[in-house]
Design a protein around this motif. Structure first.
Motif, PDB file in Angstrom:
ATOM      1  N   ALA A   6      -4.487 -17.602   0.844  1.00  0.00           N
ATOM      2  CA  ALA A   6      -4.698 -16.569   1.857  1.00  0.00           C
ATOM      3  C   ALA A   6      -6.051 -15.892   1.726  1.00  0.00           C
ATOM      4  CB  ALA A   6      -3.591 -15.521   1.770  1.00  0.00           C
ATOM      5  N   GLU A   7      -6.729 -16.073   0.599  1.00  0.00           N
ATOM      6  CA  GLU A   7      -8.024 -15.425   0.396  1.00  0.00           C
ATOM      7  C   GLU A   7      -9.154 -16.348   0.844  1.00  0.00           C
ATOM      8  OE1 GLU A   7      -8.390 -14.302  -3.672  1.00  0.00           O
ATOM      9  OE2 GLU A   7      -6.593 -13.059  -3.635  1.00  0.00           O
ATOM     10  N   PRO A   8      -9.986 -15.895   1.772  1.00  0.00           N
ATOM     11  CA  PRO A   8     -11.107 -16.742   2.200  1.00  0.00           C
ATOM     12  C   PRO A   8     -12.170 -16.816   1.102  1.00  0.00           C
ATOM     13  CG  PRO A   8     -11.213 -14.609   3.287  1.00  0.00           C
ATOM     14  CD  PRO A   8      -9.941 -14.639   2.484  1.00  0.00           C
ATOM     15  N   THR A   9     -12.788 -17.957   1.001  1.00  0.00           N
ATOM     16  CA  THR A   9     -13.888 -18.109   0.051  1.00  0.00           C
ATOM     17  C   THR A   9     -15.200 -17.985   0.797  1.00  0.00           C
ATOM     18  OG1 THR A   9     -13.884 -20.505   0.338  1.00  0.00           O
ATOM     19  CG2 THR A   9     -12.512 -19.612  -1.441  1.00  0.00           C
ATOM     20  N   THR A  56      -4.884  -5.296  21.156  1.00  0.00           N
ATOM     21  CA  THR A  56      -4.360  -5.061  19.815  1.00  0.00           C
ATOM     22  C   THR A  56      -3.725  -6.346  19.297  1.00  0.00           C
ATOM     23  OG1 THR A  56      -3.883  -2.770  20.408  1.00  0.00           O
ATOM     24  CG2 THR A  56      -2.796  -3.623  18.445  1.00  0.00           C
ATOM     25  N   VAL A  57      -4.178  -6.768  18.127  1.00  0.00           N
ATOM     26  CA  VAL A  57      -3.614  -7.944  17.476  1.00  0.00           C
ATOM     27  C   VAL A  57      -2.853  -7.465  16.243  1.00  0.00           C
ATOM     28  CG1 VAL A  57      -4.113 -10.153  16.370  1.00  0.00           C
ATOM     29  CG2 VAL A  57      -5.530  -9.372  18.277  1.00  0.00           C
ATOM     30  N   THR A  58      -1.555  -7.773  16.190  1.00  0.00           N
ATOM     31  CA  THR A  58      -0.717  -7.374  15.070  1.00  0.00           C
ATOM     32  C   THR A  58      -0.305  -8.624  14.303  1.00  0.00           C
ATOM     33  OG1 THR A  58       0.126  -5.523  16.375  1.00  0.00           O
ATOM     34  CG2 THR A  58       1.378  -6.117  14.408  1.00  0.00           C
ATOM     35  N   VAL A  59      -0.574  -8.626  12.999  1.00  0.00           N
ATOM     36  CA  VAL A  59      -0.232  -9.753  12.134  1.00  0.00           C
ATOM     37  C   VAL A  59       0.774  -9.262  11.095  1.00  0.00           C
ATOM     38  CG1 VAL A  59      -1.111 -11.523  10.566  1.00  0.00           C
ATOM     39  CG2 VAL A  59      -2.542 -10.714  12.456  1.00  0.00           C
ATOM     40  N   GLU A  60       1.929  -9.945  11.008  1.00  0.00           N
ATOM     41  CA  GLU A  60       2.958  -9.555  10.052  1.00  0.00           C
ATOM     42  C   GLU A  60       3.258 -10.702   9.100  1.00  0.00           C
ATOM     43  OE1 GLU A  60       6.473  -7.398  11.335  1.00  0.00           O
ATOM     44  OE2 GLU A  60       5.580  -7.262  13.329  1.00  0.00           O
ATOM     45  N   PRO A  61       3.405 -10.360   7.814  1.00  0.00           N
ATOM     46  CA  PRO A  61       3.781 -11.400   6.840  1.00  0.00           C
ATOM     47  C   PRO A  61       5.265 -11.733   6.984  1.00  0.00           C
ATOM     48  CG  PRO A  61       3.721  -9.276   5.757  1.00  0.00           C
ATOM     49  CD  PRO A  61       3.254  -9.055   7.170  1.00  0.00           C
ATOM     50  N   PRO A  62       5.694 -12.830   6.398  1.00  0.00           N
ATOM     51  CA  PRO A  62       7.111 -13.161   6.462  1.00  0.00           C
ATOM     52  C   PRO A  62       7.929 -12.177   5.640  1.00  0.00           C
ATOM     53  CG  PRO A  62       5.979 -14.648   4.974  1.00  0.00           C
ATOM     54  CD  PRO A  62       4.929 -13.796   5.630  1.00  0.00           C
ATOM     55  N   LYS A  63       9.210 -12.081   5.946  1.00  0.00           N
ATOM     56  CA  LYS A  63      10.089 -11.206   5.167  1.00  0.00           C
ATOM     57  C   LYS A  63      10.117 -11.705   3.729  1.00  0.00           C
ATOM     58  CE  LYS A  63      12.785  -9.456   8.882  1.00  0.00           C
ATOM     59  NZ  LYS A  63      12.241  -8.201   9.160  1.00  0.00           N
ATOM     60  N   GLY A  64      10.003 -10.788   2.814  1.00  0.00           N
ATOM     61  CA  GLY A  64       9.970 -11.159   1.404  1.00  0.00           C
ATOM     62  C   GLY A  64       8.580 -11.524   0.933  1.00  0.00           C
ATOM     63  N   ALA A  65       7.583 -11.506   1.803  1.00  0.00           N
ATOM     64  CA  ALA A  65       6.183 -11.777   1.470  1.00  0.00           C
ATOM     65  C   ALA A  65       6.014 -13.031   0.633  1.00  0.00           C
ATOM     66  CB  ALA A  65       5.564 -10.568   0.776  1.00  0.00           C
ATOM     67  N   VAL A  66       6.492 -14.153   1.141  1.00  0.00           N
ATOM     68  CA  VAL A  66       6.359 -15.433   0.458  1.00  0.00           C
ATOM     69  C   VAL A  66       4.905 -15.886   0.563  1.00  0.00           C
ATOM     70  CG1 VAL A  66       7.115 -17.836   0.423  1.00  0.00           C
ATOM     71  CG2 VAL A  66       8.732 -16.022   1.021  1.00  0.00           C
ATOM     72  N   GLY A  68       1.880 -17.957   1.151  1.00  0.00           N
ATOM     73  CA  GLY A  68       1.641 -19.154   1.947  1.00  0.00           C
ATOM     74  C   GLY A  68       2.639 -19.328   3.080  1.00  0.00           C
ATOM     75  N   GLY A  69       3.549 -18.358   3.246  1.00  0.00           N
ATOM     76  CA  GLY A  69       4.542 -18.439   4.322  1.00  0.00           C
ATOM     77  C   GLY A  69       3.894 -18.185   5.670  1.00  0.00           C
ATOM     78  N   PRO A  70       4.605 -18.507   6.747  1.00  0.00           N
ATOM     79  CA  PRO A  70       4.045 -18.296   8.092  1.00  0.00           C
ATOM     80  C   PRO A  70       3.969 -16.808   8.428  1.00  0.00           C
ATOM     81  CG  PRO A  70       6.321 -18.999   8.240  1.00  0.00           C
ATOM     82  CD  PRO A  70       5.956 -19.069   6.790  1.00  0.00           C
ATOM     83  N   VAL A  71       2.985 -16.460   9.202  1.00  0.00           N
ATOM     84  CA  VAL A  71       2.822 -15.085   9.673  1.00  0.00           C
ATOM     85  C   VAL A  71       3.120 -15.061  11.164  1.00  0.00           C
ATOM     86  CG1 VAL A  71       1.135 -14.441   7.916  1.00  0.00           C
ATOM     87  CG2 VAL A  71       0.343 -15.350  10.100  1.00  0.00           C
ATOM     88  N   THR A  72       3.545 -13.903  11.656  1.00  0.00           N
ATOM     89  CA  THR A  72       3.717 -13.753  13.102  1.00  0.00           C
ATOM     90  C   THR A  72       2.528 -12.965  13.633  1.00  0.00           C
ATOM     91  OG1 THR A  72       5.030 -11.750  12.824  1.00  0.00           O
ATOM     92  CG2 THR A  72       6.229 -13.815  13.008  1.00  0.00           C
ATOM     93  N   ILE A  73       2.025 -13.399  14.772  1.00  0.00           N
ATOM     94  CA  ILE A  73       0.876 -12.743  15.401  1.00  0.00           C
ATOM     95  C   ILE A  73       1.272 -12.366  16.819  1.00  0.00           C
ATOM     96  CG2 ILE A  73      -1.528 -12.958  16.122  1.00  0.00           C
ATOM     97  CD1 ILE A  73      -1.896 -15.052  13.920  1.00  0.00           C
ATOM     98  N   ALA A  74       1.100 -11.083  17.137  1.00  0.00           N
ATOM     99  CA  ALA A  74       1.375 -10.587  18.486  1.00  0.00           C
ATOM    100  C   ALA A  74       0.093 -10.000  19.055  1.00  0.00           C
ATOM    101  CB  ALA A  74       2.469  -9.529  18.450  1.00  0.00           C
ATOM    102  N   VAL A  75      -0.131 -10.225  20.332  1.00  0.00           N
ATOM    103  CA  VAL A  75      -1.306  -9.694  21.019  1.00  0.00           C
ATOM    104  C   VAL A  75      -0.801  -8.810  22.157  1.00  0.00           C
ATOM    105  CG1 VAL A  75      -3.408 -10.233  22.288  1.00  0.00           C
ATOM    106  CG2 VAL A  75      -2.659 -11.736  20.451  1.00  0.00           C
ATOM    107  N   ASP A  76      -1.320  -7.584  22.208  1.00  0.00           N
ATOM    108  CA  ASP A  76      -0.942  -6.647  23.254  1.00  0.00           C
ATOM    109  C   ASP A  76      -2.220  -6.087  23.867  1.00  0.00           C
ATOM    110  OD1 ASP A  76       0.748  -5.113  24.868  1.00  0.00           O
ATOM    111  OD2 ASP A  76       0.762  -3.445  23.455  1.00  0.00           O
ATOM    112  N   SER A  77      -2.140  -5.682  25.110  1.00  0.00           N
ATOM    113  CA  SER A  77      -3.306  -5.094  25.764  1.00  0.00           C
ATOM    114  C   SER A  77      -2.879  -3.868  26.544  1.00  0.00           C
ATOM    115  CB  SER A  77      -3.979  -6.109  26.691  1.00  0.00           C
ATOM    116  OG  SER A  77      -3.078  -6.530  27.694  1.00  0.00           O
ATOM    117  N   ALA A  78      -3.813  -2.940  26.688  1.00  0.00           N
ATOM    118  CA  ALA A  78      -3.570  -1.719  27.447  1.00  0.00           C
ATOM    119  C   ALA A  78      -4.811  -1.402  28.266  1.00  0.00           C
ATOM    120  CB  ALA A  78      -3.239  -0.559  26.512  1.00  0.00           C
TER     121      ALA A  78
END
Length: 124
Positions: A6-9, A56-66, A68-78
């Motif tokens: 998850a850490e960029p080099t 607004t871009v919201t990024v959430e880690p998986p439950k339990g913070a595994v 390398g697990g998949p993240v959910t990304i939501a995009v909202d606009s106002a």
């Protein structure tokens, strides 16, 4: 030194945000935001006032913070578009404190329409 996935080099290049936005939910979000931007530009042009489009871009880690697990990304606009403003009008307050268009200090005249012909002659 171990690097987590998850850490960029320093030698990696971040993905283009525009490409992400175009591809997110098969492009539906991009289309919606593009339409909102168009409406905002029209409103700003029509009313001569500033407006704002917030994404607004919201990024959430998986439950339990595994790791390398998949993240959910939501995009909202106002959109905060300028709106037409009705010009103010002058009113007077009557004895009861209610707004009226007629000056209560002014004497009221009983005007009526004078009788006369209802048809006009045309010049020949």
């Amino acid at each position: 030194m171990t690097t987590h996935a998850a850490e960029p080099t320093t030698d990696t290049k971040p993905a283009e945000f525009a490409s992400f936005l175009i591809g997110h939910l098969s492009g539906r979000v991009h289309d919606q935001i593009s339409e909102e931007m168009h409406q905002l530009l029209e409103a700003v042009n029509a009313h001569g006032k500033k407006g704002q489009l917030t994404i607004t871009v919201t990024v959430e880690p998986p439950k339990g913070a595994v790791d390398g697990g998949p993240v959910t990304i939501a995009v909202d606009s106002a959109v905060k578009a300028p709106k037409p403003v009705a010009p103010p009008a002058i009113y007077f307050l009557d004895r009861d404190g209610n707004a009226t268009r007629n000056d209560p200090r002014q004497v009221a005249f009983d005007f009526r329409t004078a009788d006369g012909p209802t048809e006009f002659r045309t010049a020949e």
